[in-house]
Design a protein around this motif. Structure first.
Motif, short mmCIF file in Angstrom:
data_model
loop_
_atom_site.label_atom_id
_atom_site.label_comp_id
_atom_site.label_asym_id
_atom_site.label_seq_id
_atom_site.Cartn_x
_atom_site.Cartn_y
_atom_site.Cartn_z
N PRO A 94 0.83 -1.20 0.00
CA PRO A 94 0.00 0.00 0.00
C PRO A 94 0.87 1.26 0.00
O PRO A 94 1.92 1.31 0.64
CB PRO A 94 -0.82 -0.11 1.29
CG PRO A 94 -0.12 -1.11 2.12
CD PRO A 94 0.66 -1.99 1.20
N GLY A 95 0.40 2.26 -0.73
CA GLY A 95 1.12 3.53 -0.79
C GLY A 95 0.80 4.38 0.43
O GLY A 95 -0.02 4.02 1.29
N GLU A 96 1.44 5.53 0.50
CA GLU A 96 1.26 6.45 1.63
C GLU A 96 -0.19 6.89 1.76
O GLU A 96 -0.73 6.95 2.86
CB GLU A 96 2.19 7.65 1.44
CG GLU A 96 2.45 8.45 2.69
CD GLU A 96 3.21 7.66 3.76
OE1 GLU A 96 2.91 7.89 4.93
OE2 GLU A 96 4.05 6.81 3.42
N ALA A 97 -0.84 7.16 0.64
CA ALA A 97 -2.24 7.61 0.67
C ALA A 97 -3.15 6.52 1.23
O ALA A 97 -4.05 6.80 2.03
CB ALA A 97 -2.70 8.01 -0.73
N ILE A 99 -2.30 4.10 3.27
CA ILE A 99 -2.01 3.96 4.70
C ILE A 99 -2.71 5.06 5.48
O ILE A 99 -3.35 4.79 6.51
CB ILE A 99 -0.48 3.99 4.94
CG1 ILE A 99 0.15 2.74 4.35
CG2 ILE A 99 -0.17 4.10 6.43
CD1 ILE A 99 1.67 2.74 4.36
N GLU A 100 -2.62 6.29 5.00
CA GLU A 100 -3.29 7.41 5.68
C GLU A 100 -4.79 7.21 5.72
O GLU A 100 -5.44 7.49 6.73
CB GLU A 100 -2.92 8.74 5.01
CG GLU A 100 -1.53 9.22 5.30
CD GLU A 100 -1.27 9.42 6.79
OE1 GLU A 100 -2.14 9.95 7.50
OE2 GLU A 100 -0.18 9.01 7.24
N MET A 106 -9.52 4.03 10.96
CA MET A 106 -9.33 3.46 12.30
C MET A 106 -9.51 4.52 13.38
O MET A 106 -10.10 4.26 14.44
CB MET A 106 -7.93 2.83 12.41
CG MET A 106 -7.79 1.52 11.68
SD MET A 106 -8.89 0.24 12.31
CE MET A 106 -8.26 0.03 13.95
N GLU A 107 -9.02 5.72 13.13
CA GLU A 107 -9.15 6.80 14.12
C GLU A 107 -10.62 7.15 14.33
O GLU A 107 -11.08 7.30 15.47
CB GLU A 107 -8.37 8.03 13.65
CG GLU A 107 -8.40 9.17 14.63
CD GLU A 107 -7.62 10.38 14.13
OE1 GLU A 107 -7.54 11.35 14.89
OE2 GLU A 107 -7.11 10.36 12.99
N ARG A 108 -11.38 7.27 13.24
CA ARG A 108 -12.82 7.55 13.36
C ARG A 108 -13.52 6.43 14.12
O ARG A 108 -14.38 6.68 14.98
CB ARG A 108 -13.46 7.72 11.98
CG ARG A 108 -13.12 9.03 11.32
CD ARG A 108 -14.00 9.36 10.11
NE ARG A 108 -14.59 8.22 9.43
CZ ARG A 108 -14.34 7.88 8.17
NH1 ARG A 108 -13.51 8.56 7.44
NH2 ARG A 108 -14.94 6.84 7.62
#
Length: 134
Positions: A94-97, A99-100, A106-108
């Motif tokens: 997976p790229g950086e986008a 992952i973010e 997950m944060e939500r």
């Protein structure tokens, strides 16, 4: 003292049966050109020659062909599995986008989960009577 004797008497028949089964696995039959060995477990037939007090056995021609075909099939399967493994190991990470985005989801989830826990805690506190302080 009695237990080792009892254990020995119990195990002896089973050991004898295991040895007997192993010795009866192969059956030898004399022919004009030597011996034929039958493996009673697999049904494989081998041609054997006796020389200098030793017995050497070879697979029959049709059995050898079937054996080589099975080996070829297994080699192809192993090669295919190795290729799939190599592809999986060098697959796209997976790229950086991505992952973010995953971390944001997950944060939500965690924030909403914590809100639900807080709501239950508040409801419970409202339902419980205040402790007596004396």
């Amino acid at each position: 003292m009695m237990r080792p004797l009892l254990l020995t008497l119990t195990l002896l028949p089973s050991l004898a049966l295991a040895q007997e089964a192993e010795t009866q696995r192969f059956q030898l039959e004399r022919t004009e050109n030597g011996l034929v060995r039958l493996d009673r477990q697999t049904g494989a037939v081998s041609l054997c020659q006796e020389a200098n007090g030793t017995l050497s056995c070879r697979m029959a021609a049709d059995e050898r062909t079937a054996y080589e075909q099975e080996l070829d099939l297994l080699e192809k399967r192993v090669s295919a599995l190795e290729e799939r493994l190599a592809e999986a190991q060098t697959g796209d990470l997976p790229g950086e986008a991505e992952i973010e985005q995953s971390l944001s989801i997950m944060e939500r989830f965690m924030r909403r989960f914590m809100e639900i826990i807080q709501e239950f805690t508040n409801e419970r506190e409202q339902q419980e009577p205040a402790p007596n302080r004396t």
